[in-house]
Design a protein around this motif. Structure first.
Motif, short mmCIF file in Angstrom:
data_model
loop_
_atom_site.label_atom_id
_atom_site.label_comp_id
_atom_site.label_asym_id
_atom_site.label_seq_id
_atom_site.Cartn_x
_atom_site.Cartn_y
_atom_site.Cartn_z
N ASP A 37 0.86 -1.18 0.00
CA ASP A 37 0.00 0.00 0.00
C ASP A 37 0.90 1.23 0.00
O ASP A 37 1.52 1.56 1.02
N ILE A 38 1.00 1.89 -1.15
CA ILE A 38 1.94 3.03 -1.25
C ILE A 38 1.52 4.21 -0.38
O ILE A 38 2.33 5.12 -0.16
N THR A 39 0.29 4.19 0.14
CA THR A 39 -0.15 5.29 1.01
C THR A 39 0.33 5.08 2.45
O THR A 39 0.07 5.92 3.31
N ASP A 40 1.03 3.97 2.70
CA ASP A 40 1.57 3.67 4.03
C ASP A 40 3.09 3.87 3.99
O ASP A 40 3.82 3.02 3.47
N PRO A 41 3.60 4.98 4.52
CA PRO A 41 5.03 5.27 4.42
C PRO A 41 5.92 4.25 5.13
O PRO A 41 7.05 4.01 4.70
N ARG A 84 4.77 10.61 -3.10
CA ARG A 84 5.68 11.34 -2.22
C ARG A 84 6.48 10.37 -1.34
O ARG A 84 7.71 10.51 -1.20
N PHE A 85 5.80 9.36 -0.80
CA PHE A 85 6.49 8.39 0.05
C PHE A 85 7.48 7.56 -0.76
O PHE A 85 8.59 7.27 -0.30
N LEU A 86 7.09 7.18 -1.97
CA LEU A 86 8.01 6.43 -2.83
C LEU A 86 9.23 7.27 -3.20
O LEU A 86 10.36 6.77 -3.22
N ALA A 87 8.99 8.54 -3.50
CA ALA A 87 10.09 9.43 -3.87
C ALA A 87 11.06 9.62 -2.72
O ALA A 87 12.29 9.60 -2.90
N ALA A 88 10.52 9.80 -1.51
CA ALA A 88 11.38 9.99 -0.34
C ALA A 88 12.21 8.73 -0.07
O ALA A 88 13.41 8.81 0.22
N ALA A 89 11.56 7.57 -0.20
CA ALA A 89 12.27 6.30 0.02
C ALA A 89 13.32 6.07 -1.07
O ALA A 89 14.42 5.58 -0.80
N ALA A 90 12.99 6.43 -2.31
CA ALA A 90 13.93 6.29 -3.41
C ALA A 90 15.17 7.14 -3.15
O ALA A 90 16.31 6.67 -3.26
N HIS A 91 14.95 8.39 -2.78
CA HIS A 91 16.07 9.31 -2.54
C HIS A 91 16.94 8.83 -1.38
O HIS A 91 18.18 8.84 -1.47
N LYS A 92 16.30 8.36 -0.32
CA LYS A 92 17.02 7.90 0.87
C LYS A 92 17.89 6.68 0.57
O LYS A 92 18.96 6.50 1.14
N ASN A 93 17.42 5.85 -0.37
CA ASN A 93 18.11 4.59 -0.66
C ASN A 93 18.90 4.63 -1.98
O ASN A 93 19.36 3.59 -2.46
N GLY A 94 19.00 5.82 -2.59
CA GLY A 94 19.81 5.97 -3.79
C GLY A 94 19.19 5.40 -5.05
O GLY A 94 19.91 5.06 -6.00
N ALA A 95 17.87 5.29 -5.08
CA ALA A 95 17.18 4.73 -6.25
C ALA A 95 16.64 5.85 -7.14
O ALA A 95 16.46 6.99 -6.71
N ILE A 96 16.36 5.49 -8.39
CA ILE A 96 15.71 6.37 -9.35
C ILE A 96 14.22 6.07 -9.33
O ILE A 96 13.83 4.89 -9.25
N LEU A 97 13.37 7.08 -9.41
CA LEU A 97 11.92 6.86 -9.44
C LEU A 97 11.35 7.21 -10.81
O LEU A 97 11.56 8.32 -11.31
N LEU A 98 10.65 6.26 -11.42
CA LEU A 98 9.88 6.49 -12.65
C LEU A 98 8.41 6.45 -12.29
O LEU A 98 7.95 5.47 -11.68
#
Length: 290
Positions: A37-41, A84-98
């Motif tokens: 559930d992407i709405t659960d950070p 927003r949660f996916l983007a924050a997690a991506a940035h924190k873990n060095g991933a790219i978000l599409l």
């Protein structure tokens, strides 16, 4: 390369899974809404930390355009907060978000094609929530791609092509709107584009930001319906010609306003990634394989 896919049982997500299964060099984790559930950070952080993807492809979205006018809170939770949660997690873990966005971020009043720099002016809750998601991603994760598309159809999920084929089982005549124009886009082509972009970005030689990807030729919904029935009849899916009457948007009122013009310019994605517009007419020639 490791890819995390959210919304993996939707139109684009299902196509992504099908294509990545044929690419053994890519390790991927595909999760449905029930599985993530992407709405659960907290869930998002845990999955991203555990899997450590190089690329996250967010194919999860609230897409019920008319229902969104009443279902505002859930629509924003999925289309703004989840990204927003996916983007924050991506940035924190060095991933790219599409991330997949939509033509509905525009007013639909422009003459000609919409490019990536045109002013946004969504006309309803769905478009507003998708724009909010775009802005949240840009704020949280510098290494991102926002891929705006339009008129998506494919084997999986609900879409205009499936609706037309279903109606053709019981109706000989249909009225379809002829004053809204855009580029139908095959979900499989979106999946292919995302994989090409992920590969290019993973080796670090392409530009992040907003891109448009949709189909050519541009048509109205009426012409799209005519083409669908022509192909369905030639492939033996329907056994008769369906009469399609052209009607106006006023004759088919909906809770949410649709853009009159959804024509997206795909020049940027072609120049930078070498990705051509979706060939939706060819995609329709495979309806009998759905």
């Amino acid at each position: 390369m490791k890819i995390l896919i959210t919304g993996s049982n939707g139109q684009v997500g299902s196509c992504l899974v099908n294509r990545l299964q044929q690419k053994p060099e890519i390790e991927f984790l595909a999760l449905t809404r029930q599985e993530l559930d992407i709405t659960d950070p907290v869930q998002v952080d845990a999955i991203v930390k555990q899997f450590t993807p190089d690329v996250i492809i967010n194919a999860a979205a609230y897409t019920a355009v008319d229902k969104a006018e009443q279902d505002v809170e859930l629509c924003y939770a999925i289309n703004r907060d989840g990204p927003r949660f996916l983007a924050a997690a991506a940035h924190k873990n060095g991933a790219i978000l599409l991330h997949i966005s939509t033509d509905y971020v525009f007013s639909g009043d422009k003459q000609g094609l919409y490019n990536e720099e045109d002013p946004v002016a969504p006309q309803g809750v769905y478009g507003e929530s998708k724009l909010a998601g775009e802005l949240a991603i840009a704020k949280e994760c510098p290494r991102h791609i926002i891929l705006r598309t339009a008129w998506v159809f494919g084997e999986h999920g609900n879409n205009f092509v499936k609706t037309m084929l279903r109606l053709a089982k019981t109706r000989d005549t249909l009225g379809v709107v002829a004053d809204q124009f855009g580029g139908p886009t095959y979900a499989g082509d979106i999946a292919n584009a995302l994989i090409v972009m992920a590969n290019a970005l993973n080796v670090g030689n392409k530009e992040y930001g907003v891109y448009h990807f949709s189909g050519l030729p541009h048509v109205n919904w009426h012409q799209f319906a005519v083409d669908i029935f022509t192909q369905a009849k030639s492939q033996g899916i329907i056994d008769r010609q369906i009469r399609v009457n052209a009607i106006t948007s006023e004759q088919y009122p909906t809770p949410a306003k649709r853009p009159t013009n959804s024509k997206l310019s795909c020049q940027k994605i072609e120049q930078i990634f070498g990705i051509m517009p979706s060939d939706w007419l060819t995609a329709l020639t495979h309806l009998n394989q759905w």
